[in-house]
Design an enzyme around this catalytic site. Sequence first.
Site, PDB file in Angstrom:
ATOM      1  N   CYS A 105       0.842  -1.195   0.000  1.00  0.00           N
ATOM      2  CA  CYS A 105       0.000   0.000   0.000  1.00  0.00           C
ATOM      3  C   CYS A 105       0.881   1.249   0.000  1.00  0.00           C
ATOM      4  O   CYS A 105       1.500   1.573  -1.010  1.00  0.00           O
ATOM      5  CB  CYS A 105      -0.960  -0.030   1.188  1.00  0.00           C
ATOM      6  SG  CYS A 105      -2.340   1.125   1.030  1.00  0.00           S
ATOM      7  N   HIS A 139      -3.548  -5.229   0.257  1.00  0.00           N
ATOM      8  CA  HIS A 139      -3.030  -5.739   1.536  1.00  0.00           C
ATOM      9  C   HIS A 139      -3.143  -7.266   1.551  1.00  0.00           C
ATOM     10  O   HIS A 139      -4.111  -7.817   2.086  1.00  0.00           O
ATOM     11  CB  HIS A 139      -3.819  -5.151   2.704  1.00  0.00           C
ATOM     12  CG  HIS A 139      -3.566  -3.701   2.948  1.00  0.00           C
ATOM     13  ND1 HIS A 139      -2.658  -3.253   3.885  1.00  0.00           N
ATOM     14  CD2 HIS A 139      -4.107  -2.588   2.379  1.00  0.00           C
ATOM     15  CE1 HIS A 139      -2.638  -1.932   3.889  1.00  0.00           C
ATOM     16  NE2 HIS A 139      -3.507  -1.507   2.977  1.00  0.00           N
ATOM     17  N   GLU A 164      -1.729  -9.390   3.339  1.00  0.00           N
ATOM     18  CA  GLU A 164      -1.639  -9.998   4.671  1.00  0.00           C
ATOM     19  C   GLU A 164      -2.998 -10.375   5.243  1.00  0.00           C
ATOM     20  O   GLU A 164      -3.109 -11.296   6.061  1.00  0.00           O
ATOM     21  CB  GLU A 164      -0.923  -9.062   5.649  1.00  0.00           C
ATOM     22  CG  GLU A 164      -1.613  -7.751   5.946  1.00  0.00           C
ATOM     23  CD  GLU A 164      -1.225  -6.630   5.010  1.00  0.00           C
ATOM     24  OE1 GLU A 164      -1.494  -5.452   5.338  1.00  0.00           O
ATOM     25  OE2 GLU A 164      -0.657  -6.917   3.931  1.00  0.00           O
TER      26      GLU A 164
END
Length: 526
Positions: free
Chosen positions: A349, A476, A478
């Site tokens: 990001c 993102h 994750e």
Amino acid sequence: MKYILVTGGVISGIGKGIIASSIGTILKSCGLRVTAIKIDPYINIDAGTFSPYEHGEVFVLNDGGEVDLDLGNYERFLDINLYKDNNITTGKIYQHVINKERHGDYLGKTVQVVPHITDAVQEWVMNQAKVPVDDDRKEPQICVIELGGTIGDIEGMPFVEAFRQFQFKAKRENFCNIHVSLVPQPNATGEQKTKPTQNSVRALRGLGLSPDLIVCRSAKPIEMAVKEKISMFCHVEPEQVTIVKIGVITRYLVFVRYERLLKVCSIALVGKYTKLSDCYASVFKALEHSALAINHKLDLMYIDSTELELASGIFGILVPGGFGIRGTEGKLQAISWARTKKKPFLGVCLGMQLAVVEFARNCLNWKDANSTEFDPDTKNPVVIDMPEHNPGDMGGTMRLGKRRTVFKTQNSILRKLYGDETFVEERHRHRYEVNPELTHSFEEKGLKFVGHDTEGNRMEIIELENHPYFVGVQFHPEFSSRPMKPSPPYLGLLLAATGTLNAYLQRDPGSISQNQGFRSLSTRQF
């Protein structure tokens, strides 16, 4: 439908989320379909406007919900996909009830906490508990509900009252209350004290809920005499008092094996919220999943970007997402170091946006290149506001949730890490993006934009030529990482950091898809 309510006593942050996740995982491993709900008694509509130091990271769901990080625990432990309505806040409930009142749904009656707020809580729980969260789209059989805060908090009272009523509506055989409490051990006496737990359970019972199971947290193993004392004064059988060893309860997190690993991979996380690890909870988990998959122990160094000092022995650099100008110069220095020293790098990001800024300044010689977030008047706006960005409102105004990224070339490291898929779907949370009108200048110098959105206007993935691993992603990844299915960008970072990326990429692409199993990732196979 059966319901498990997890409450907490004595102090906040006692570990209710991990207990709820672990209980759900045990039940799921028995073949049951499990969902989860988190209740936060704050008046905020959602977690989107919180400082990370308030509640840790903001976790983003597929549908764009900005929620408490405990929902991230639920998704990782249970390997399910939840929705924004699985996070209930006081703000959401009151907004819902006030909207109904404005629409005349209460037929002129006085709207009160009891019964209108409490009824709304119960209806919300019953409706959301039925929503399928697995791929088979079947209705869940068990709903684990975590009530945030501590029993006795004034803001949590309407929720406690709602569940006092709800236990009879659901019928007692379908409702279970697990109470998580602290058993402190003062240094002055060295004795484990049960009085805080007694008082907490007394308060809970005084509000109409009686625990079926008491989970005790303690610095040291709780003695049998202490368990028996809690049993006697809290009106439960001794076997209903349990001590849970966090981290080993779930079959997904095989930390027994993890602790025995001898090889270590050192990654520097360069950010500005390094004083609280929960600010980067999902990032840490994604790195941990990847490290375990390649038989390495993770050595994660949190480096404050406002006081940048890169130590020797760093295998790779990670610059995560974030907002605001503070610490950006330190992040830019770390990115420059990774680029010039050929150190594996992953920017997520804001980390990707700053990688573009750094490249523009130092490789294109655009010295004033910047993001309009930090310098609205820059002559070289390489990162700009999104067209739909509304600066007048803070909550829910970002590009949020799962979006598709299309690979524009087959010659992409990340495409290979994703199993040679033509597109991927990952979760987003951002207001700024790379300026598409300037990308050709970067491409000519070797910084390739290998992934775009479906219209080709938003730059989603960057890769640098002639570098072992210099990757940036606007999304993102994750948030979708799982213990048995590590996130490909994070996995690539650790593979590059340990010198095994090329060998890994030479394998059959079908064996390294996102649906890979844990065993297929062992470095012993390549």
